[in-house]
Design a protein around this motif. Structure first.
Motif, PDB file in Angstrom:
ATOM      1  N   GLY A 198      40.276  75.488 -26.245  1.00 41.56           N
ATOM      2  CA  GLY A 198      41.984  75.238 -26.802  1.00 41.56           C
ATOM      3  C   GLY A 198      41.465  73.620 -26.478  1.00 41.56           C
ATOM      4  O   GLY A 198      41.199  72.531 -26.872  1.00 41.56           O
ATOM      5  N   ARG A 199      41.201  73.252 -25.077  1.00 43.30           N
ATOM      6  CA  ARG A 199      40.696  71.925 -24.564  1.00 43.30           C
ATOM      7  C   ARG A 199      40.012  71.167 -24.611  1.00 43.30           C
ATOM      8  O   ARG A 199      39.521  70.182 -24.963  1.00 43.30           O
ATOM      9  CB  ARG A 199      40.987  71.715 -23.290  1.00 43.30           C
ATOM     10  N   ALA A 200      38.457  72.098 -25.228  1.00 41.24           N
ATOM     11  CA  ALA A 200      37.415  71.306 -25.271  1.00 41.24           C
ATOM     12  C   ALA A 200      37.417  70.927 -26.910  1.00 41.24           C
ATOM     13  O   ALA A 200      36.839  70.066 -27.241  1.00 41.24           O
ATOM     14  CB  ALA A 200      36.374  72.416 -25.498  1.00 41.24           C
ATOM     15  N   TRP A 201      38.603  71.812 -27.705  1.00 38.97           N
ATOM     16  CA  TRP A 201      38.260  71.393 -28.975  1.00 38.97           C
ATOM     17  C   TRP A 201      38.895  70.539 -28.741  1.00 38.97           C
ATOM     18  O   TRP A 201      39.046  69.159 -30.201  1.00 38.97           O
ATOM     19  CB  TRP A 201      39.284  72.539 -29.866  1.00 38.97           C
ATOM     20  N   ALA A 202      40.407  69.820 -28.727  1.00 37.12           N
ATOM     21  CA  ALA A 202      41.294  69.111 -28.897  1.00 37.12           C
ATOM     22  C   ALA A 202      40.117  67.594 -27.671  1.00 37.12           C
ATOM     23  O   ALA A 202      40.339  66.271 -28.310  1.00 37.12           O
ATOM     24  CB  ALA A 202      42.592  69.050 -27.790  1.00 37.12           C
ATOM     25  N   ALA A 203      39.492  67.828 -27.305  1.00 35.50           N
ATOM     26  CA  ALA A 203      38.502  66.541 -26.673  1.00 35.50           C
ATOM     27  C   ALA A 203      37.533  66.370 -27.360  1.00 35.50           C
ATOM     28  O   ALA A 203      37.203  65.551 -28.381  1.00 35.50           O
ATOM     29  CB  ALA A 203      37.724  66.784 -25.435  1.00 35.50           C
ATOM     30  N   LEU A 204      37.013  68.154 -28.611  1.00 36.00           N
ATOM     31  CA  LEU A 204      36.072  67.498 -29.838  1.00 36.00           C
ATOM     32  C   LEU A 204      36.880  66.307 -31.059  1.00 36.00           C
ATOM     33  O   LEU A 204      36.148  65.230 -31.531  1.00 36.00           O
ATOM     34  CB  LEU A 204      35.329  68.414 -29.878  1.00 36.00           C
ATOM     35  N   HIS A 205      37.956  67.143 -31.482  1.00 34.69           N
ATOM     36  CA  HIS A 205      38.880  65.799 -32.475  1.00 34.69           C
ATOM     37  C   HIS A 205      38.960  64.900 -31.621  1.00 34.69           C
ATOM     38  O   HIS A 205      38.575  64.002 -32.414  1.00 34.69           O
ATOM     39  CB  HIS A 205      40.093  67.317 -31.919  1.00 34.69           C
ATOM     40  N   ASP A 206      39.446  64.324 -30.342  1.00 34.51           N
ATOM     41  CA  ASP A 206      39.796  62.885 -29.916  1.00 34.51           C
ATOM     42  C   ASP A 206      38.031  62.038 -29.743  1.00 34.51           C
ATOM     43  O   ASP A 206      38.592  61.225 -30.734  1.00 34.51           O
ATOM     44  CB  ASP A 206      40.183  62.566 -28.486  1.00 34.51           C
TER      45      ASP A 206
END
Length: 349
Positions: A198-206
């Motif tokens: 989930g944190r990797a997805w959030a970084a990908l989004h930002d």
């Protein structure tokens, strides 16, 4: 007064909810939903069943678009794949309930590679158009495969018995099945978004370039976002097929893609709670609007009944525009503001 700024233990920091009483309120909500079929007429909890299926689909779409930042208009394709997979397995091949639902999710997950791999180099509008083309291709394939799917004539769906002994023919049984799956999907998604993935997805989004420089494998996590999202949406499609008991490609039109995007925008991108709130609002909106138009007079009622698809599209567009202008962070932000107001009262302002 709560400040939400300090935790004394690691257990408190990593907890699913920030405060113990949160479990009480969600438990009370779950208890109310369990008791609902015995308190209201059948048509009301049948409608709530539709809302819960919409919640599952919105949570799935929120993973790929809201959390990972990959704009997808192809969720209708995954929904159709999951629905028709369940219809074929239960009606034609006599599969059990849970194996058919699980297989629907897995088939949708596998099909996500068809759109995920070619879309790795695409962003924004180009990715949205590619995923939309995928959903159109799926609908055309279903119409052409008449021997398997019934084509444009559609196909009836059989509700198999649960564990071979519990009948699923009643609306109450379908309600509890949808409720159980919705609870599992929501809890599973919340925990997944708190994990490394989930944190990797959030970084990908930002900012995907910064995420790549930090060592995040963009290919892996983009494909994983598509796969997990498609799996959940495929399960929603399976429940949809079991609920309506008759499938036709008319049920998987472009308006459904707009409806799904409206759910996560109105609710709040990247938030599971926002996806739930948005799904509830958007699912109720057409009937509430139809009732409101009926109160205005005979002409408005006739217009609403004769052009329902067009009216729905206009309503969704207006709701999206209003939320983007007045509350771009969605209903989840308003929920936080209201909760903060009462938790800080009488010092709130």
């Amino acid at each position: 007064m709560r400040t939400r700024t300090y935790k004394e233990t690691y257990r408190g920091l990593s907890g699913l909810f920030p405060y113990p009483d949160t479990w009480f309120w969600y438990g009370a909500l779950l208890a109310a939903l369990i008791a609902l079929p015995w308190l209201v007429p059948t048509y009301i909890f049948a409608y709530v069943t539709l809302v819960m299926i919409a919640v599952i689909g919105a949570v799935g779409l929120n993973i790929v678009t809201g959390t990972a930042g990959l704009i997808s208009l192809g969720q209708v394709g995954f929904l159709a794949i999951g629905a028709y997979t369940t219809g074929i397995l239960t009606t034609t091949y006599g599969w059990g309930l849970f194996p058919a639902i699980l297989a629907s999710g897995l088939v949708s997950m596998g099909s996500s590679l068809l759109v995920g791999v070619p879309s790795l180099r695409l962003k924004g509008l180009y990715l949205a158009i590619t995923t939309l083309a995928f959903s159109i291709i799926v609908v055309h394939f279903i119409n052409d495969a008449e021997g398997l799917t019934g084509g444009s004539s559609g196909m009836a769906v059989k509700r198999p018995e649960l564990f071979g002994v519990i009948s699923m023919r009643s609306q109450m049984a379908m309600y509890f099945l949808s409720l159980g799956v919705a609870v599992l999907v929501i809890l599973g998604t919340i925990n997944l978004l708190r994990s490394r993935v989930g944190r990797a997805w959030a970084a990908l989004h930002d900012y995907d370039i910064a995420a790549m420089l930090m060592g995040i494998n963009l290919v892996r996590y983009k494909l994983l976002a598509f796969a997990v999202s498609a799996f959940i949406v495929g399960i929603a499609g399976a429940l949809m097929a079991l609920n309506i008991r008759y499938l036709n490609t008319d049920s998987f039109g472009m308006i459904l893609s707009i409806e799904a995007i409206a759910m996560i925008i109105v609710g709040g991108l990247g938030s599971v709670r926002g996806a739930v709130l948005g799904a509830v609002l958007i699912t109720l909106l057409p009937d509430v609007s139809r009732w409101a138009l009926a109160q205005l007079g005979t002409m408005s009622s006739t217009l609403a009944s004769g052009s329902s698809t067009e009216i729905k599209g206009i309503i969704y567009a207006l709701v999206i525009i209003l939320f983007l202008l007045l509350e771009p962070e969605g209903m989840n932000h308003q929920w936080k503001r209201i909760k903060r107001f009462w938790s800080e009262w009488p010092y709130s302002r």
